[in-house]
Design a protein around this motif. Structure first.
Motif, PDB file in Angstrom:
ATOM      1  N   GLY A 275     -16.410  12.289  87.079  1.00  0.00           N
ATOM      2  CA  GLY A 275     -15.986  10.914  86.836  1.00  0.00           C
ATOM      3  C   GLY A 275     -14.635  10.866  86.149  1.00  0.00           C
ATOM      4  O   GLY A 275     -13.782  11.738  86.344  1.00  0.00           O
ATOM      5  N   HIS A 276     -14.442   9.853  85.325  1.00  0.00           N
ATOM      6  CA  HIS A 276     -13.204   9.734  84.562  1.00  0.00           C
ATOM      7  C   HIS A 276     -13.153  10.795  83.460  1.00  0.00           C
ATOM      8  O   HIS A 276     -14.187  11.308  83.028  1.00  0.00           O
TER       9      HIS A 276
ATOM     10  N   ASN B 192     -16.799   7.919  94.202  1.00  0.00           N
ATOM     11  CA  ASN B 192     -15.429   8.123  93.752  1.00  0.00           C
ATOM     12  C   ASN B 192     -15.172   7.288  92.498  1.00  0.00           C
ATOM     13  O   ASN B 192     -15.243   6.050  92.551  1.00  0.00           O
ATOM     14  N   PRO B 193     -14.856   7.925  91.366  1.00  0.00           N
ATOM     15  CA  PRO B 193     -14.635   7.149  90.137  1.00  0.00           C
ATOM     16  C   PRO B 193     -13.387   6.277  90.203  1.00  0.00           C
ATOM     17  O   PRO B 193     -13.254   5.337  89.417  1.00  0.00           O
ATOM     18  N   LEU B 194     -12.483   6.575  91.133  1.00  0.00           N
ATOM     19  CA  LEU B 194     -11.268   5.766  91.282  1.00  0.00           C
ATOM     20  C   LEU B 194     -11.510   4.529  92.127  1.00  0.00           C
ATOM     21  O   LEU B 194     -10.601   3.720  92.322  1.00  0.00           O
ATOM     22  N   GLY B 195     -12.725   4.376  92.639  1.00  0.00           N
ATOM     23  CA  GLY B 195     -13.068   3.178  93.398  1.00  0.00           C
ATOM     24  C   GLY B 195     -12.674   3.272  94.855  1.00  0.00           C
ATOM     25  O   GLY B 195     -12.973   4.255  95.535  1.00  0.00           O
ATOM     26  N   THR B 196     -11.978   2.248  95.333  1.00  0.00           N
ATOM     27  CA  THR B 196     -11.628   2.112  96.745  1.00  0.00           C
ATOM     28  C   THR B 196     -10.165   1.745  96.881  1.00  0.00           C
ATOM     29  O   THR B 196      -9.611   1.049  96.021  1.00  0.00           O
ATOM     30  N   SER B 197      -9.552   2.194  97.941  1.00  0.00           N
ATOM     31  CA  SER B 197      -8.161   1.830  98.211  1.00  0.00           C
ATOM     32  C   SER B 197      -7.980   0.311  98.218  1.00  0.00           C
ATOM     33  O   SER B 197      -8.800  -0.423  98.769  1.00  0.00           O
ATOM     34  N   GLU B 198      -6.904  -0.142  97.604  1.00  0.00           N
ATOM     35  CA  GLU B 198      -6.610  -1.578  97.593  1.00  0.00           C
ATOM     36  C   GLU B 198      -6.418  -2.104  99.016  1.00  0.00           C
ATOM     37  O   GLU B 198      -6.769  -3.247  99.318  1.00  0.00           O
TER      38      GLU B 198
ATOM     39  N   HIS C 242      -7.245  14.192  91.310  1.00  0.00           N
ATOM     40  CA  HIS C 242      -8.025  13.815  90.121  1.00  0.00           C
ATOM     41  C   HIS C 242      -9.303  14.645  90.037  1.00  0.00           C
ATOM     42  O   HIS C 242      -9.637  15.184  88.966  1.00  0.00           O
ATOM     43  N   ASN C 243      -9.992  14.756  91.149  1.00  0.00           N
ATOM     44  CA  ASN C 243     -11.245  15.502  91.166  1.00  0.00           C
ATOM     45  C   ASN C 243     -11.012  16.983  90.855  1.00  0.00           C
ATOM     46  O   ASN C 243     -11.740  17.588  90.072  1.00  0.00           O
TER      47      ASN C 243
ATOM     48  N   LYS D 138     -23.013   5.718  85.989  1.00  0.00           N
ATOM     49  CA  LYS D 138     -23.656   6.426  87.095  1.00  0.00           C
ATOM     50  C   LYS D 138     -22.816   7.607  87.571  1.00  0.00           C
ATOM     51  O   LYS D 138     -21.769   7.437  88.186  1.00  0.00           O
ATOM     52  N   LEU D 139     -23.312   8.791  87.280  1.00  0.00           N
ATOM     53  CA  LEU D 139     -22.701  10.022  87.772  1.00  0.00           C
ATOM     54  C   LEU D 139     -23.770  10.834  88.500  1.00  0.00           C
ATOM     55  O   LEU D 139     -23.875  12.053  88.335  1.00  0.00           O
TER      56      LEU D 139
END
Length: 374
Positions: A354-355, A48-54, A283-284, A42-43
């Motif tokens: 994305g990545h 955010n392709p890096l997900g969420t902060s731990e 990254h973006n 899904k793009l």
């Protein structure tokens, strides 16, 4: 003739919505599956392709299941500390979408006008119509916001002006001088709403000055969200800042308990992990630049990437390969992006960054399809 008398003369078989509600085209979110229901990468929704902060993920498990703090006091205090804003000048929303709708509802109604730019965020049209106001669409400047065109449409009926910066779905960006010029030329009784959903993706040195305008003037509202760079789209957390009177108006009409305990806890923890935010921004920036370079190399095939300050790129298809064909071809290869015929962009695809391997695969697929179309 009273409304009761009119109703008795023309009975209805069912409740009838107001005509301005019937005129609304419901918001269509980005898809995550193909026509056959097959899940795709899904793009299409600018997540955010890096997900969420731990840290944010860890905070989720600790959130209580009781009613949340209706005023999100701790979260507003954290936002205030981060941005140098008095927490009393911050209002929380169920995503920034709620706040955009409340801005129109609080200041516009039947007989009023709400202005936004062509190729702007589709929620602006919904927000205007939802409160019975008339949406007025300003011409664009090569798919970006044209300050002169916006100002030329301001009338005595204008109540709200929406500007997304960076803009969705085009990615265009107005520098601070243009934002200040727009505000300075607006009447004092017109609310300028600056939607910064993608604001954290902008390099700090390119800040558009919107937060400073909201702090200094009575007719500026800035909205932001935790859905994009913070990776909390599923929690629906937005915030806005403006003059005390504006914040009070939005607080009167927002939903009670509109940000959940989980959302408040995760957003607060996310603010404690700005290293994740910076990593996401870098990254973006890097992947967007690589992708744009690859697509720009296909200009001889009619592909044109628009300049973007957001976490997506709008690619225009101005040659033999059409956006619709490219959209379907990418889906066959396992990717879903955003085709935008309903927003006047049948020749464009909005592609989330994305990545690296995904962006390379998409660029390669577009090259393959463009060459085959010649």
């Amino acid at each position: 003739m009273s409304e009761t008398e009119t109703r008795s003369k023309a009975p209805q078989s069912q409740p009838v919505p107001k005509p301005w509600i019937e005129a609304i085209h419901a918001y269509v979110p980005g898809k995550s599956a193909g026509k056959d229901g097959r899940p795709l990468i899904k793009l299409s929704a600018n997540e955010n392709p890096l997900g969420t902060s731990e840290r944010a993920l860890a905070a989720r498990a600790k959130a209580p299941s009781l009613y949340p703090d209706p005023d999100s006091k701790d979260l507003r205090a954290r936002l205030g500390a981060l941005h140098g804003i008095d927490p009393a000048r911050i209002v929380m929303g169920t995503g920034s979408d709620e706040l955009l709708n409340l801005a129109a509802q609080g200041y516009a109604g039947p007989g009023d006008e709400v202005i936004y730019v062509r190729y702007g965020f589709s929620v602006y049209d919904i927000a205007a119509r939802r409160c019975g106001a008339e949406p007025v669409v300003a011409p664009d400047a090569d798919y970006g916001t044209d300050v002169e065109a916006l100002l030329a449409l301001v009338t005595a009926r204008t109540r709200v002006v929406f500007v997304a910066n960076p803009n969705n779905p085009t990615g265009s960006f107005l520098p601070s001088g243009e934002i200040a010029r727009l505000h300075a030329a607006l009447p004092a009784d017109v609310l300028l709403v600056i939607d910064q959903a993608y604001g954290e993706y902008v390099a700090p040195e390119d800040d558009d000055g919107a937060l400073a305008l909201a702090a200094a003037h009575e007719n500026v509202l800035v909205t932001r969200t935790f859905s994009k760079i913070f990776g909390l789209a599923g929690e629906r957390i937005g915030w806005a800042t403006g003059a005390p009177g504006i914040v009070a108006t939005l607080n009167r009409i927002r939903g009670p308990f509109n940000v959940s305990n989980t959302g408040q806890a995760m957003a607060g923890a996310a603010l404690d992990d700005m290293a994740f935010v910076e990593r996401s921004r870098v990254h973006n920036r890097d992947e967007r630049a690589r992708f744009v370079e690859k697509i720009a190399a296909l200009s001889n095939h009619g592909l044109r990437p628009l300049p973007s300050q957001a976490n997506f790129v709008l690619v225009l298809f101005e040659g033999r390969l059409t956006a619709e064909t490219a959209f379907e071809g990418l889906a066959e290869r396992g990717y879903i992006v955003r085709w935008l015929p309903n927003q006047g962009l049948p020749h464009g695809l909005r592609i989330t960054i994305g990545h690296a391997h995904d962006m390379d695969a998409i660029a390669g697929a577009l090259r393959e399809m463009a060459e085959a179309a010649q």
